[in-house]
Structures are given as C-alpha cells and as structure tokens.
Write an enzyme that holds these catalytic residues in place. Structure first.
Site, PDB file in Angstrom:
ATOM      1  N   HIS A  19       0.813  -1.214   0.000  1.00 35.15           N
ATOM      2  CA  HIS A  19       0.000   0.000   0.000  1.00 35.15           C
ATOM      3  C   HIS A  19       0.850   1.269   0.000  1.00 35.15           C
ATOM      4  O   HIS A  19       0.432   2.301  -0.531  1.00 35.15           O
ATOM      5  CB  HIS A  19      -0.993  -0.033   1.172  1.00 35.15           C
ATOM      6  N   HIS A  42      -7.622  -7.827  -8.234  1.00 35.39           N
ATOM      7  CA  HIS A  42      -7.983  -8.669  -7.091  1.00 35.39           C
ATOM      8  C   HIS A  42      -8.255  -7.711  -5.924  1.00 35.39           C
ATOM      9  O   HIS A  42      -7.364  -7.418  -5.133  1.00 35.39           O
ATOM     10  CB  HIS A  42      -6.857  -9.638  -6.752  1.00 35.39           C
ATOM     11  N   SER A 103      -6.883  -1.795  -0.903  1.00 36.59           N
ATOM     12  CA  SER A 103      -6.462  -1.056  -2.095  1.00 36.59           C
ATOM     13  C   SER A 103      -7.592  -0.231  -2.748  1.00 36.59           C
ATOM     14  O   SER A 103      -7.345   0.908  -3.170  1.00 36.59           O
ATOM     15  CB  SER A 103      -5.819  -2.005  -3.116  1.00 36.59           C
ATOM     16  N   GLU A 123     -13.374  -8.711  -8.321  1.00 33.78           N
ATOM     17  CA  GLU A 123     -13.330  -9.577  -7.135  1.00 33.78           C
ATOM     18  C   GLU A 123     -14.211 -10.781  -7.406  1.00 33.78           C
ATOM     19  O   GLU A 123     -15.360 -10.638  -7.795  1.00 33.78           O
ATOM     20  CB  GLU A 123     -13.791  -8.809  -5.887  1.00 33.78           C
ATOM     21  N   ASP A 151     -13.228 -12.962 -13.029  1.00 32.90           N
ATOM     22  CA  ASP A 151     -11.826 -13.319 -12.915  1.00 32.90           C
ATOM     23  C   ASP A 151     -10.996 -12.120 -13.414  1.00 32.90           C
ATOM     24  O   ASP A 151     -11.092 -11.743 -14.582  1.00 32.90           O
ATOM     25  CB  ASP A 151     -11.593 -14.564 -13.779  1.00 32.90           C
ATOM     26  N   GLY A 152     -10.222 -11.533 -12.534  1.00 34.63           N
ATOM     27  CA  GLY A 152      -9.460 -10.335 -12.901  1.00 34.63           C
ATOM     28  C   GLY A 152      -8.445 -10.574 -14.003  1.00 34.63           C
ATOM     29  O   GLY A 152      -8.179  -9.706 -14.825  1.00 34.63           O
ATOM     30  N   ASP A 172      -2.911  -8.141  -7.407  1.00 29.14           N
ATOM     31  CA  ASP A 172      -2.608  -8.567  -6.040  1.00 29.14           C
ATOM     32  C   ASP A 172      -3.384  -9.840  -5.687  1.00 29.14           C
ATOM     33  O   ASP A 172      -4.264  -9.827  -4.831  1.00 29.14           O
ATOM     34  CB  ASP A 172      -2.996  -7.402  -5.094  1.00 29.14           C
TER      35      ASP A 172
END
Ligand code: SAM
Length: 298
Positions: A19, A42, A103, A123, A151-152, A172
């Site tokens: 971060h 994510h 995030s 997500e 699905d990212g 991430d």
C-alpha cells in the site's frame, strides 16, 4: 471456492509494503490533469476492521501497520511512509486504529476529487464481492467506480488499452492456487502487448516455492523484452526457515517476506523507497534476517 480472505491479513507487513508503493505510484500519476484509469484485478473487501474477529484471529496487523504506529522511529518517518500512515489515519478517529483501508479505498482517496478518473475493481469471491459492493456504496462514487464479479486475469483484457491512455493496474492475487503465479506472468505479458505504456504493479509473496521464486524473474524478463523500465522492491521481516517448538512440532513461520514489481514506474519512486524501505525494516523486523532490496532497470 477459495478460502483466502484478506480480512485475516489486512494491515500486515505485506500490506504496508504494497500500500505504501501503491499510494506513491498513484500520487505521482495523479499530479497530471489527464484522466487516469485504475484497475485492481484482485480487490478484496475494500475496508477492514483491525479489531474484528478476522483480524483478531491472526493478529497480523500487530506485526505490520499497528507496529508502525506504535513504534517511534529514530528519524522522522520517510515521506512515503508518512503519507501512507496519514492516509490510513484519515479513516480513523484521532488516535484510534480500528479501520484499515484496502487497495480500493486507498485508490479512491487519491482520485475522489478527479471526476475524470475511473476505478475498475475485480473480485471473484461471493462474500468479498458483497462486502466490497456495500463498502463502495457508502462512497457514493457513482460511475467513477465499477465492481466486476469476474476473474481479474481474464476480465482485464477487454479494458486494455483504456480510452484514457493513462492507467495503473494493480495485480494482487492471493496465490492460493499455484496457477496464480503463471497467470500473473501471462496477464502482464498480454497486457504489455495490448497497452505497453501502462503502469503495472504486481505484489507477490517471497516463500520457499519455485513458482514464487520465478515470478519476479519472469516479470523482469517481460519488462526488459518489451523495452520498459521496471522497479523491484522487497521487504523481509524474518527468516523463512521452519522452526520447532519444545515438543518438536513444526511451527509455521507465517509470511516472512514479499515484493512489489512495477513496470513503467514513476521516476521518483526509487528515491522515495530508498528512504522508506530501511525504515520499514527497522520498525517491522522480527529477527536478524530482516532486510530489503531495491533494484531497477530498463
Ligand atoms: N488488493 C486487496 C488489497 O490490497 O486490499 C487485497 C486482495 S487479496 C490479496 C486477493 C483477493 O483476490 C481475494 O479477495 C480473493 O477473493 C480475490 N480473488 C482470487 N482469485 C481471483 C480472481 N481470479 N479474480 C479476481 N479476484 C480473485
């Protein structure tokens, strides 16, 4: 379905590194007026309670963010760390540290006054998507933020290149599935073809597993082949060796280290991290193996 829930880990040493870097990259990109698109492949739940059941179960924040705020550094905080600490503090009442922004909320805080910017959050977990949706709704951000229960790794493809032509992608994953390591590298390779000038930030765990060991090397190769600049930063807080208790039972050490790899990083990032990383080591070290690395190329 996946069992990883970021709520158990929120505010740990890996979040401190991730971060702090995310915020520094975004602050720099937001200095220009031109519109930005930010992708979080994510996203997690968005907002976490450090005094909630999940956080208490593992108490990882106690060895991360909470340790930072509880310890007085020898020198004033490095500017990047101070900025990160101030941002987290802005989600809490003075002196309290109950809420920790993930995030999506860190990103939103930077772009909230910039209507032209867009934030796209992926997500996949049903419970986290629900919590994320409820948390984001409180921001009343309208069409600035989109949540995609997809699905990212796949979902990102349709958005690249973005109309804004300026974008940051944070990747991430939980790396709960061994295949995540390969999918990260494939996604970065594919994204660099679609949108070579984007800034890509990948978090990865440093654990004794070949896939984890190979990922930063693969990312470096991809960046070099594409002729793009890159920066790699790692933070180790303790040894990765397995320990044994008095009865000879193996004690799992927990996550000892992690890294952030950035392609097309801001030119100011290295100098900022040169000051922040030694302080993270000083304040978060759990044994004599604590250290950092910082390298760049391209
Ligand atoms: N980026 C968040 C932050 O910094 O606050 C934390 C994200 S957490 C490490 C990883 C998240 O990815 C989990 O919430 C998990 O449910 C989700 N996830 C796992 N596989 C996914 C996939 N293929 N696409 C999108 N999300 C996924």
């Amino acid at each position: 379905m996946f069992s990883y829930r970021h709520a158990f880990h929120a505010g740990n040493h890996a979040d401190v590194l991730k971060h702090t870097v995310l915020l520094a990259v975004l602050r720099h990109m937001a200095q220009k007026d031109a519109a930005l698109t930010i992708f979080d492949t994510h996203a997690g739940a968005g907002l976490y309670r450090l005094d909630g059941d999940y956080a208490q179960t593992s108490a990882e924040a106690a060895e991360g963010f909470l340790k930072l705020v509880a310890t007085k550094p020898k020198e004033p905080f490095a500017p990047l760390l101070q900025d990160y600490l101030d941002l987290v503090a802005s989600f809490n009442k003075a002196g309290s540290h109950k809420v920790y922004p993930g995030s999506p909320f860190i990103i939103h805080r930077v772009i909230q006054e910039r209507d032209r910017d867009k934030l796209k959050l992926f997500e996949l977990h049903p419970t986290d998507t629900k919590t994320l949706t409820a948390n984001i709704a409180q921001l009343e951000a309208g069409r600035q933020i989109a949540i995609l229960r997809e699905d990212g790794f796949e979902g990102i493809k349709k958005f690249l290149p973005p109309p804004s032509r300026r974008a940051l992608l944070l990747c991430d994953p939980s790396y709960e599935l061994k295949t995540d390591y390969g999918r990260v590298a494939e996604m970065v390779a594919d994204s660099l073809v679609r949108f070579a000038t984007g800034t890509y930030a990948v978090w990865y765990p440093i654990i004794p597993r070949p896939e984890a060991h190979d990922l930063p090397k693969k990312l470096k190769t991809l960046a070099n082949k594409a002729g793009k600049s890159w920066l790699g930063a790692t933070l180790t807080v303790k040894s990765s060796k397995l320990l044994q208790d008095d009865e000879g039972e193996v004690i799992r050490p927990g996550l000892p280290a992690s890294g952030m790899f950035i392609i097309n990083p801001p030119h100011t990032l290295k100098a900022g991290l040169q000051k922040a990383l030694p302080q993270m080591v000083e304040l978060l070290k759990q044994d004599a193996n604590a250290t950092f690395t910082l390298e760049s190329g391209g």
